[in-house]
Enzyme design. Structure first.
Site, short mmCIF file in Angstrom:
data_model
loop_
_atom_site.label_atom_id
_atom_site.label_comp_id
_atom_site.label_asym_id
_atom_site.label_seq_id
_atom_site.Cartn_x
_atom_site.Cartn_y
_atom_site.Cartn_z
N HIS A 1 0.68 -1.12 -0.08
CA HIS A 1 -0.14 -0.07 0.08
C HIS A 1 0.78 1.06 -0.08
O HIS A 1 0.67 2.11 -0.83
CB HIS A 1 -0.81 -0.08 1.14
CG HIS A 1 -1.69 1.32 1.43
ND1 HIS A 1 -2.96 1.32 1.00
CD2 HIS A 1 -1.40 2.57 1.87
CE1 HIS A 1 -3.42 2.49 1.29
NE2 HIS A 1 -2.66 3.20 1.90
N GLU A 2 1.73 1.21 1.00
CA GLU A 2 2.53 2.73 1.17
C GLU A 2 3.34 2.75 -0.22
O GLU A 2 3.78 3.82 -0.56
CB GLU A 2 3.42 2.34 2.59
CG GLU A 2 2.82 2.50 3.48
CD GLU A 2 1.85 3.66 3.66
OE1 GLU A 2 2.14 4.75 3.04
OE2 GLU A 2 0.47 3.62 4.18
N HIS B 1 1.69 4.91 -2.69
CA HIS B 1 1.83 6.23 -2.73
C HIS B 1 3.18 6.63 -3.05
O HIS B 1 3.50 7.59 -3.91
CB HIS B 1 1.73 6.56 -1.21
CG HIS B 1 0.47 6.55 -0.60
ND1 HIS B 1 -0.32 7.33 -1.05
CD2 HIS B 1 0.01 5.71 0.65
CE1 HIS B 1 -1.66 7.15 -0.50
NE2 HIS B 1 -1.16 6.35 0.52
N HIS C 1 3.29 6.87 -6.74
CA HIS C 1 2.47 8.26 -6.93
C HIS C 1 3.52 9.39 -7.11
O HIS C 1 3.35 10.12 -7.99
CB HIS C 1 1.41 8.50 -6.23
CG HIS C 1 0.33 9.21 -6.63
ND1 HIS C 1 -0.95 9.58 -5.95
CD2 HIS C 1 0.02 9.85 -7.83
CE1 HIS C 1 -1.58 10.21 -6.54
NE2 HIS C 1 -1.09 10.55 -7.53
#
Length: 686
Positions: free
Chosen positions: A468-469, A472, A475
């Site tokens: 998940h991290e 980010h 991104h």
């Protein structure tokens, strides 16, 4: 303090302008802030004093390029205060936070500057600007408007006072929480009480106790959410109770009581929202998101609460039956323990026995990095010559398939006493064409650090968090925009979780899982039958997971739907009434975060925006189905996702980007299917 004495005052000479952490000292921050703030104000004053007609070039470009010293200082400081919050840095934070707020107010409440910006805004569609430039003008105009730029002088002074108070209270909230969390760590005298934990876990607990001066004892530290990851493994019911109650009572009494702070912050936010023309703070927040209105947030949440509560109650009945066989009347601290037993019986899954297959380094390099390379063609090279801010921090250079440098990725994965709870991504350097800078991105987790020489073994949930991290991080790393204001994750709060949640799908993607899920000692691959059972078990516990998340979400909404005449005398009472009104008052399923440790909304930027996770999951669930329908893990799919979404930052309307990817409007059905909220058949006992 001169530039040679303060490394924050000059551009770093390290690759990618990585901050020279070994040279940066706590005493450097306040002088660098003062100098940087003065520089920025002087640069912005030139925009106002310019007598030429206002244009994109003489207003927006200076806005974007002003304040490099301040930006550098703030980005380094807030990374450190999250991960290395020593008492000295906490003192600096107490000084810096209100000063930074005052500085921002001085910019955003500058009427003359806003007037020149407004001129560019009014003519933006007729000035021959590119789409990204128009987007930049619109974002700045929104930033200034929402910050109160059009207020009269008296109201502007009131707003400044509110902002100052909120800055001080937010700092106090998270410092209280950190102290309370450290104080709430559970001390165990007898290792026999830790029955169920692995030898490595017990050794880590002994090391943690020794580090804090509890020699010969065992220390069970807490993570940020209510549910503690050791509860499913603790056979000692009394110790389960102690851990659960330590978690749920954090910062709720004594010198670190956050209840009064939460009340004061909610009231101030309500007053500020009214001053800015909004009915509530929740309306103020929604207006700047893809949701656009609180009514749309309500429409989503109202669809989810009844089926989630129904599923949670059905799960509770099964767990109660299982506990009764042990002579136990089930309580909240037993839920995760007996839920794990259901997995063991119904799905033949022993998640503790799976941990040796999820060693941190293997998951990172052969899982997370492997998936990114397969999808996007990027590579990761360890940079042992570059140092982070702590010995645990690892630095990787990221390159495109062509070998072209992309940026730096820093991984800080272990918990420590000076680190706040949870997991997050920070940017140390933002990409933009106008500055010529490449991104430097940090991921933080809070995995228990193993004893010296032992491997770090992850739970399935921690593996998910790592993926998940890194979503980010991608991104930020893939950002390819012209202007810093639009870089990377500079998107609406209820959109920012979307790319990170999409990246979770690769955790169990067959070719990825087969690559990283190997026994840390034998090298044996995780058996396909076990993988099938993991997938089969995915819906078990979704009732609990959805209900605890919605409990926190609707608690957040309740705190930020109050008006200026609302009177709140006790935070715990307000919380209980809010959950009752939301239909989520379930003793067995406390909210994921209770008020006094709800860091996201009282010191983390998610005030009235915690709904963002479920809102973004609608887009995530749709995108996962899009990937599967188009062939899964292919470079073509990865390149399209990168070009349409990951690289555009805030330079494009986010929902337009989603529609471009999907070819249509997103729907909620994939989310309902994923969370088991469409199930017609009741759950049955194992």
């Amino acid at each position: 303090m001169s530039a040679p004495d303060n490394p924050l005052l000059t551009q770093s000479s390290l690759p990618y302008q990585l901050p020279p952490f070994s040279r940066i000292k706590p005493e450097h921050f306040l002088p660098a802030f003062q100098i940087g703030a003065a520089e920025q104000l002087a640069q912005l004053a030139e925009i106002v004093s310019n007598t030429d007609p206002a244009t994109f070039e003489n207003v927006l470009i200076p806005l974007e390029t002003a304040g490099t010293t301040l930006t550098r200082t703030v980005q380094v400081f807030y990374n450190l205060i999250s991960s290395m919050a020593t008492p000295v840095l906490q003192w600096v934070e107490g000084q810096l936070s209100p000063r930074l707020t005052a500085h921002q107010d001085e910019i955003y409440l500058n009427r003359a500057l806003f007037e020149r910006l407004s001129t560019v805004y009014a003519t933006r569609n007729d000035a021959g600007l590119r789409a990204e430039q128009i987007r930049l003008v619109e974002r700045y105009y929104s930033d200034f408007s929402r910050a109160g730029a059009s207020l009269g002088a008296d109201d502007a002074e009131i707003l400044k006072a509110y902002n100052q108070q909120l800055a001080v209270l937010s700092t106090r909230f998270h410092q209280n929480l950190q102290a309370a969390t450290e104080a709430a760590a559970v001390i165990v005298d007898d290792p026999a009480q830790c029955d169920g934990l692995s030898a490595d876990d017990i050794a880590a607990a002994a090391a943690a106790a020794d580090e804090r001066g509890h020699h010969g004892k065992y220390l069970l530290t807490l993570i940020l959410p209510t549910g503690q990851p050791i509860l499913p493994r603790l056979n000692n019911r009394e110790l389960r109770r102690r851990v659960h109650e330590a978690s749920t009572s954090r910062a709720s009494s004594g010198e670190h009581n956050n209840g009064p702070i939460a009340i004061e912050m909610a009231v101030l936010r309500a007053k500020r929202a009214a001053l800015l023309g909004f009915s509530t703070h929740a309306d103020y927040v929604a207006a700047d998101g893809t949701a656009s209105t609180s009514a749309k947030v309500d429409a989503l949440l109202s669809q989810l609460v009844p089926p989630a509560v129904g599923n949670a109650r059905a799960e509770a009945a099964i767990l109660a039956e299982l506990a009764a066989a042990d002579g136990v009347e089930i309580a909240a601290w037993d839920w995760l323990y007996y839920s794990e037993k259901v997995r063991a019986v119904r799905f033949e899954l022993d998640t503790e026995a799976l941990r040796p297959y999820f060693e941190l380094n293997a998951v990172l390099q052969k899982g997370v990095f492997f998936a990114a390379q397969a999808l996007y063609g990027i590579s990761f090279e360890p940079r042992e010559d570059l140092a982070g801010y702590h010995d645990d921090v690892r630095v990787f250079e990221v390159k495109n398939e062509s070998g072209e440098p992309l940026g730096l990725f820093l991984g800080d994965f272990f918990a420590r006493e000076t680190k706040r709870g949870g997991a997050w991504m920070n940017s140390l350097v933002d990409q933009s064409a106008i500055t010529g800078l490449a991104p430097v991105i940090v991921n933080n987790l809070n995995i228990t650090k193993p004893a010296t020489g032992e491997p770090a073994l992850l739970t399935i949930a921690e593996v998910k968090t790592l993926f998940h991290e890194f979503g980010h991080a991608l991104h930020g790393l893939f950002s390819d925009v012209g202007y810093p204001r639009l870089s990377g994750t500079s998107v609406p709060r209820d959109f920012v979780e979307f790319p990170s949640q999409v990246n979770e799908m690769w955790q169990f993607w067959p070719e990825v899982l087969q690559n990283y899920a190997r026994h840390v000692v034998t090298g044996e691959a995780l058996d396909h039958a076990v993988i099938d059972r993991i997938r089969a078990a995915e819906l078990w516990g979704e009732g609990f997971a959805t209900a605890e998340y919605l409990g926190a979400t609707l608690l957040d909404q309740a705190w930020h739907r109050i008006t200026t005449d609302t009177v709140i005398e006790n935070a715990q009472q307000f919380e209980a009434e809010a959950l009752e009104n939301a239909g989520l008052a379930m003793d067995m399923v406390p909210p994921r975060y209770r008020t006094t440790y709800f860091q996201h909304i009282f010191s983390g930027g998610y005030a009235a925006g915690y709904y963002a996770y479920i809102w973004a999951e609608i887009l995530d669930a749709e995108t996962v189905e899009w990937f599967k329908a188009h062939g899964g893990m292919t470079r073509a799919n990865g390149d399209k996702f990168r070009s349409e979404l990951l690289s555009v930052g805030g330079s494009r309307d986010p929902m337009a980007a989603v529609r471009s990817l999907l070819g249509r409007e997103p729907e909620i059905l994939p989310l309902l299917r994923r969370r088991g909220l469409m199930a017609k058949q009741p759950l049955t006992s194992p």
